[in-house]
Design an enzyme around this catalytic site. Sequence first.
Site, mmCIF file in Angstrom:
data_model
loop_
_atom_site.group_PDB
_atom_site.id
_atom_site.type_symbol
_atom_site.label_atom_id
_atom_site.label_comp_id
_atom_site.label_asym_id
_atom_site.label_seq_id
_atom_site.Cartn_x
_atom_site.Cartn_y
_atom_site.Cartn_z
ATOM 1 C CE1 TYR A 193 -43.568 -2.122 21.289
ATOM 2 C CE2 TYR A 193 -42.462 0.007 21.087
ATOM 3 C CZ TYR A 193 -43.198 -1.022 20.522
ATOM 4 O OH TYR A 193 -43.552 -0.949 19.200
ATOM 5 C CG HIS A 224 -49.181 -1.469 19.759
ATOM 6 N ND1 HIS A 224 -48.292 -1.553 20.791
ATOM 7 C CD2 HIS A 224 -48.481 -1.822 18.656
ATOM 8 C CE1 HIS A 224 -47.106 -1.942 20.345
ATOM 9 N NE2 HIS A 224 -47.201 -2.128 19.041
ATOM 10 N N PRO A 246 -37.762 -1.829 9.565
ATOM 11 C CG PRO A 246 -36.688 0.249 9.502
ATOM 12 C CD PRO A 246 -37.558 -0.606 10.377
ATOM 13 C CG LEU A 247 -32.511 -1.954 9.192
ATOM 14 C CD1 LEU A 247 -31.423 -1.573 10.182
ATOM 15 C CD2 LEU A 247 -31.968 -1.890 7.767
ATOM 16 N NE ARG A 259 -39.995 -9.028 13.603
ATOM 17 C CZ ARG A 259 -40.810 -8.167 14.229
ATOM 18 N NH1 ARG A 259 -40.346 -7.452 15.221
ATOM 19 N NH2 ARG A 259 -42.062 -8.047 13.861
ATOM 20 N N GLY A 260 -33.243 -6.735 11.965
ATOM 21 C CA GLY A 260 -31.795 -6.860 11.903
ATOM 22 C C GLY A 260 -31.289 -7.818 10.839
ATOM 23 C CG PHE A 261 -32.480 -11.715 8.044
ATOM 24 C CD1 PHE A 261 -31.891 -12.897 8.465
ATOM 25 C CD2 PHE A 261 -32.685 -11.533 6.677
ATOM 26 C CE1 PHE A 261 -31.506 -13.871 7.557
ATOM 27 C CE2 PHE A 261 -32.303 -12.496 5.757
ATOM 28 C CZ PHE A 261 -31.709 -13.676 6.191
#
Length: 314
Positions: free
Chosen positions: A52, A111, A191-192, A194-196
């Site tokens: 990251y 990873h 869990p969202l 990627r915001g969508f």
Amino acid sequence: MATIGKLGVSAQGFGAMGLSHVYGQANEADSIRTLHRAIDLGITFFDTATGYGNGHNEELLGRAIAGRRDGLVIASKFTHLRDGKHVTAREAVEASLKRLNVDHIDLYYLHRVDPDTPIEESVDQLARLRDEGKIGGIGVSEASAAQLRAAHAVASLTALQSEYSLWTRDVEVEILPTTRELGIGFVAYSPLGRGFLAGAGPVEANDRRNIHPRFTENAVAANSLRRRTIEDVAERLRVTPAQVSLAWVLSKGVVPIPGTRHIAHLEDNWAAGDIRLDEGTIEELEAAFPRGATVGDRYPAEQMKSVPAEPALA
């Protein structure tokens, strides 16, 4: 509270990836304030990775937890290939310890499974580091059920981290049942969606979601029809779509690690822990998001090669 293997963690963790790259430009001072607010709220589980921001994310998290390390569970991840060179688990862990400025990492993942390195070999390397006290639990990310079994036979795994949300439910067929059978904790990233699922999407040119198939114009139009059910439930319960989406993930007995740069979103996410969805509402949400129905792959084609192929739907 929740457990991942033998690690006691907060019911939700914090995924720090977006504080360094991927979703547009981040402000470091704001990111540290958000991390400090997460600790103040009671979040004890923080997730980062060597990849990251090319190490920046570990350094950022290390600065944020300085003087606040007690009681926190810090997780990081590595891949064997970095900057075109093969990296051993030992080399990766030593570098992570330095960047995080800690003497022990509570949970360390492979990873992605390296195509040129058997997962048993990777896990064996991590087991040696665990025995030396440099890391605590051993994890793998985006491994198949068969790879989980092979790795767990070499050294007891603490956690599997995979994408899991209402619009990404592939793991329910084989992978999630395997973790439960073997006693491996499940950590749900994105869990969202990627915001969508919370109503967000890319707003900057350098936001990586711009190249994700699920964020093309046609995919967004199709997937928004399904998201309407989340919005309807949120309106009925007088909560937010993000809280409904997270409450659904929490109902599955896993530990989600939503990430955000914004304290207001962080506080909104954390409050999802107070929501209990009844069985009828869970069924309503799942009917709107049946496995395999989301339009668009979850990664661009090249990255899809590094995640398990979707199994046949049950």
